[in-house]
Design a protein around this motif. Structure first.
Motif, mmCIF file in Angstrom:
data_model
loop_
_atom_site.group_PDB
_atom_site.id
_atom_site.type_symbol
_atom_site.label_atom_id
_atom_site.label_comp_id
_atom_site.label_asym_id
_atom_site.label_seq_id
_atom_site.Cartn_x
_atom_site.Cartn_y
_atom_site.Cartn_z
ATOM 1 N N PHE A 113 49.245 17.267 -6.814
ATOM 2 C CA PHE A 113 48.288 18.451 -5.726
ATOM 3 C C PHE A 113 48.758 19.625 -6.075
ATOM 4 C CE2 PHE A 113 46.838 15.680 -2.418
ATOM 5 C CZ PHE A 113 46.054 15.105 -2.463
ATOM 6 N N GLY A 114 49.781 19.894 -6.652
ATOM 7 C CA GLY A 114 50.654 21.218 -7.332
ATOM 8 C C GLY A 114 50.652 20.826 -8.617
ATOM 9 N N ASN A 115 50.030 20.131 -9.239
ATOM 10 C CA ASN A 115 50.176 20.426 -11.053
ATOM 11 C C ASN A 115 48.991 19.491 -11.566
ATOM 12 O OD1 ASN A 115 53.484 21.117 -11.708
ATOM 13 N ND2 ASN A 115 53.362 19.607 -9.690
ATOM 14 N N THR A 116 48.452 19.046 -10.757
ATOM 15 C CA THR A 116 46.469 19.008 -12.087
ATOM 16 C C THR A 116 45.170 20.074 -10.855
ATOM 17 O OG1 THR A 116 46.494 16.701 -10.139
ATOM 18 C CG2 THR A 116 48.241 17.191 -11.718
ATOM 19 N N ASP A 117 45.001 19.129 -11.372
ATOM 20 C CA ASP A 117 43.013 19.762 -10.781
ATOM 21 C C ASP A 117 42.626 18.589 -9.235
ATOM 22 O OD1 ASP A 117 42.317 18.204 -12.847
ATOM 23 O OD2 ASP A 117 40.525 19.184 -13.015
ATOM 24 N N ILE A 118 43.723 17.215 -9.551
ATOM 25 C CA ILE A 118 43.610 15.959 -8.739
ATOM 26 C C ILE A 118 42.915 16.779 -7.320
ATOM 27 C CG2 ILE A 118 43.324 13.913 -7.923
ATOM 28 C CD1 ILE A 118 45.069 13.846 -10.736
ATOM 29 N N ILE A 119 42.301 16.352 -6.519
ATOM 30 C CA ILE A 119 41.397 17.332 -5.039
ATOM 31 C C ILE A 119 41.847 16.015 -4.460
ATOM 32 C CG2 ILE A 119 40.402 18.791 -5.933
ATOM 33 C CD1 ILE A 119 37.836 17.392 -4.952
ATOM 34 N N ARG A 120 41.912 14.471 -4.854
ATOM 35 C CA ARG A 120 41.876 13.407 -3.939
ATOM 36 C C ARG A 120 41.956 12.526 -4.161
ATOM 37 N NH1 ARG A 120 38.409 8.678 -2.533
ATOM 38 N NH2 ARG A 120 37.610 8.492 -0.457
ATOM 39 N N ILE A 121 42.948 11.947 -3.692
ATOM 40 C CA ILE A 121 43.634 10.762 -4.473
ATOM 41 C C ILE A 121 43.224 9.778 -2.581
ATOM 42 C CG2 ILE A 121 46.613 9.641 -4.597
ATOM 43 C CD1 ILE A 121 47.598 11.879 -4.285
ATOM 44 N N PHE A 122 43.880 8.587 -3.522
ATOM 45 C CA PHE A 122 43.041 7.421 -2.336
ATOM 46 C C PHE A 122 43.899 5.870 -3.297
ATOM 47 C CE2 PHE A 122 40.671 6.257 -6.152
ATOM 48 C CZ PHE A 122 40.034 4.797 -5.709
ATOM 49 N N ALA A 123 44.057 5.333 -1.879
ATOM 50 C CA ALA A 123 44.752 3.924 -2.092
ATOM 51 C C ALA A 123 44.038 2.923 -1.851
ATOM 52 C CB ALA A 123 45.549 3.759 -1.317
ATOM 53 N N GLU A 124 43.620 1.575 -1.681
ATOM 54 C CA GLU A 124 43.197 0.854 -1.421
ATOM 55 C C GLU A 124 44.125 -0.705 -1.063
ATOM 56 O OE1 GLU A 124 39.010 0.911 -3.768
ATOM 57 O OE2 GLU A 124 39.864 -0.521 -4.641
ATOM 58 N N PRO A 125 45.293 -1.056 -0.119
ATOM 59 C CA PRO A 125 45.910 -2.024 -0.113
ATOM 60 C C PRO A 125 45.613 -2.872 0.517
ATOM 61 C CG PRO A 125 45.844 -0.219 1.975
ATOM 62 C CD PRO A 125 45.207 0.497 0.965
ATOM 63 N N PHE A 126 45.861 -4.120 0.870
ATOM 64 C CA PHE A 126 45.057 -5.444 1.148
ATOM 65 C C PHE A 126 44.904 -4.865 2.919
ATOM 66 C CE2 PHE A 126 46.809 -7.859 -2.699
ATOM 67 C CZ PHE A 126 45.278 -7.622 -4.002
ATOM 68 N N ALA A 127 43.992 -5.555 3.251
ATOM 69 C CA ALA A 127 43.600 -5.262 4.894
ATOM 70 C C ALA A 127 45.325 -5.884 5.608
ATOM 71 C CB ALA A 127 43.019 -5.869 5.685
ATOM 72 N N TYR A 128 46.064 -7.038 5.340
ATOM 73 C CA TYR A 128 46.616 -7.896 5.426
ATOM 74 C C TYR A 128 47.973 -6.879 5.279
ATOM 75 C CZ TYR A 128 47.002 -9.720 0.760
ATOM 76 O OH TYR A 128 48.165 -10.310 0.000
ATOM 77 N N ASN A 129 48.107 -7.000 3.765
ATOM 78 C CA ASN A 129 49.354 -5.765 4.207
ATOM 79 C C ASN A 129 49.796 -4.258 5.227
ATOM 80 O OD1 ASN A 129 51.634 -4.472 2.936
ATOM 81 N ND2 ASN A 129 51.258 -4.545 0.975
ATOM 82 N N THR A 130 49.444 -4.649 6.451
ATOM 83 C CA THR A 130 49.998 -3.927 7.409
ATOM 84 C C THR A 130 50.894 -2.964 6.801
ATOM 85 O OG1 THR A 130 51.974 -4.686 9.037
ATOM 86 C CG2 THR A 130 48.813 -5.213 9.177
ATOM 87 N N ALA A 131 51.916 -2.908 6.170
ATOM 88 C CA ALA A 131 53.458 -2.154 5.986
ATOM 89 C C ALA A 131 52.934 -0.960 4.987
ATOM 90 C CB ALA A 131 54.421 -2.809 5.507
ATOM 91 N N SER A 132 52.160 -1.605 4.748
ATOM 92 C CA SER A 132 51.672 -0.691 3.187
ATOM 93 C C SER A 132 50.530 0.587 3.993
ATOM 94 C CB SER A 132 51.025 -0.903 1.817
ATOM 95 O OG SER A 132 50.638 -0.510 0.799
ATOM 96 N N CYS A 133 49.853 0.071 4.912
ATOM 97 C CA CYS A 133 48.788 0.771 5.759
ATOM 98 C C CYS A 133 49.521 1.786 5.875
ATOM 99 C CB CYS A 133 47.531 0.050 6.440
ATOM 100 S SG CYS A 133 46.758 -1.102 5.290
ATOM 101 N N ARG A 134 50.213 1.061 6.875
ATOM 102 C CA ARG A 134 51.143 2.264 7.569
ATOM 103 C C ARG A 134 51.657 3.604 6.962
ATOM 104 N NH1 ARG A 134 51.613 5.294 11.444
ATOM 105 N NH2 ARG A 134 53.980 5.684 12.602
#
Length: 170
Positions: A113-134
């Motif tokens: 966000f500080g060095n590019t023009d990107i305004i949205r970052i998304f991630a798609e963890p597997f739903a069973y990967n609760t640690a990554s979701c957390r």
């Protein structure tokens, strides 16, 4: 905690190969990585990240005391989504549950966000990967929904969760 993100170095290949020779990590990543994962595979990955288009691929080693313990990358989308990017990450099992991954996610988002023009970052963890979701939730990402029957992993049809972080407008 001395967790930092930095550019990959070819000498990180030994640690990278050790981390990815773990089925528990591979089971939470997209397909396409060889298993077992060799030091040669690691060198090829590092070289590809170092030579990637720096306006589209932002790839970093996650380090503790300058030793690579994981990987994090942000990859710019195209066309009408060119100011959106997808993030992926993993961390070696000995470092799970210590806050390193959350720290790395926060650091990479601040960098993007500080060095590019990107305004949205998304991630798609597997739903069973609760640690990554957390990790994403602790880093400020918002849960946007479940992508039902969105992938096939290890022969199973699975759901994925959609998380996103939007750049704050000043």
């Amino acid at each position: 905690m001395n967790c930092k993100i930095r550019e990959w170095r070819i000498e990180d290949s030994t640690n990278l190969a050790k981390m990815l020779n773990n089925i528990k990590i591979m089971d939470n990543l997209r397909d396409g990585l060889p298993y077992p994962y060799t030091e040669k595979d690691a060198k090829e990955f590092i070289n590809s990240m170092l030579s990637a288009d720096k306006t589209k691929t932002y790839a970093f080693a996650i380090t503790v005391d300058d030793v690579a313990i994981g990987s994090i990358g942000v990859f710019r989308c195209e066309n009408i989504h060119s100011r959106t990017a997808e993030m992926g990450y993993y961390i070696g099992e000995p470092y799970w549950g210590k806050g390193y991954c959350t720290s790395a996610v926060r650091q990479v988002c601040e960098y993007i966000f500080g060095n590019t023009d990107i305004i949205r970052i998304f991630a798609e963890p597997f739903a069973y990967n609760t640690a990554s979701c957390r990790v994403l939730e602790k880093a400020g990402f918002k849960f946007e929904g479940t992508l039902h029957s969105n992938a096939v992993k290890n022969g199973e049809i699975i759901d994925m969760n959609m998380y996103a972080l939007i750049k704050q407008q000043t």
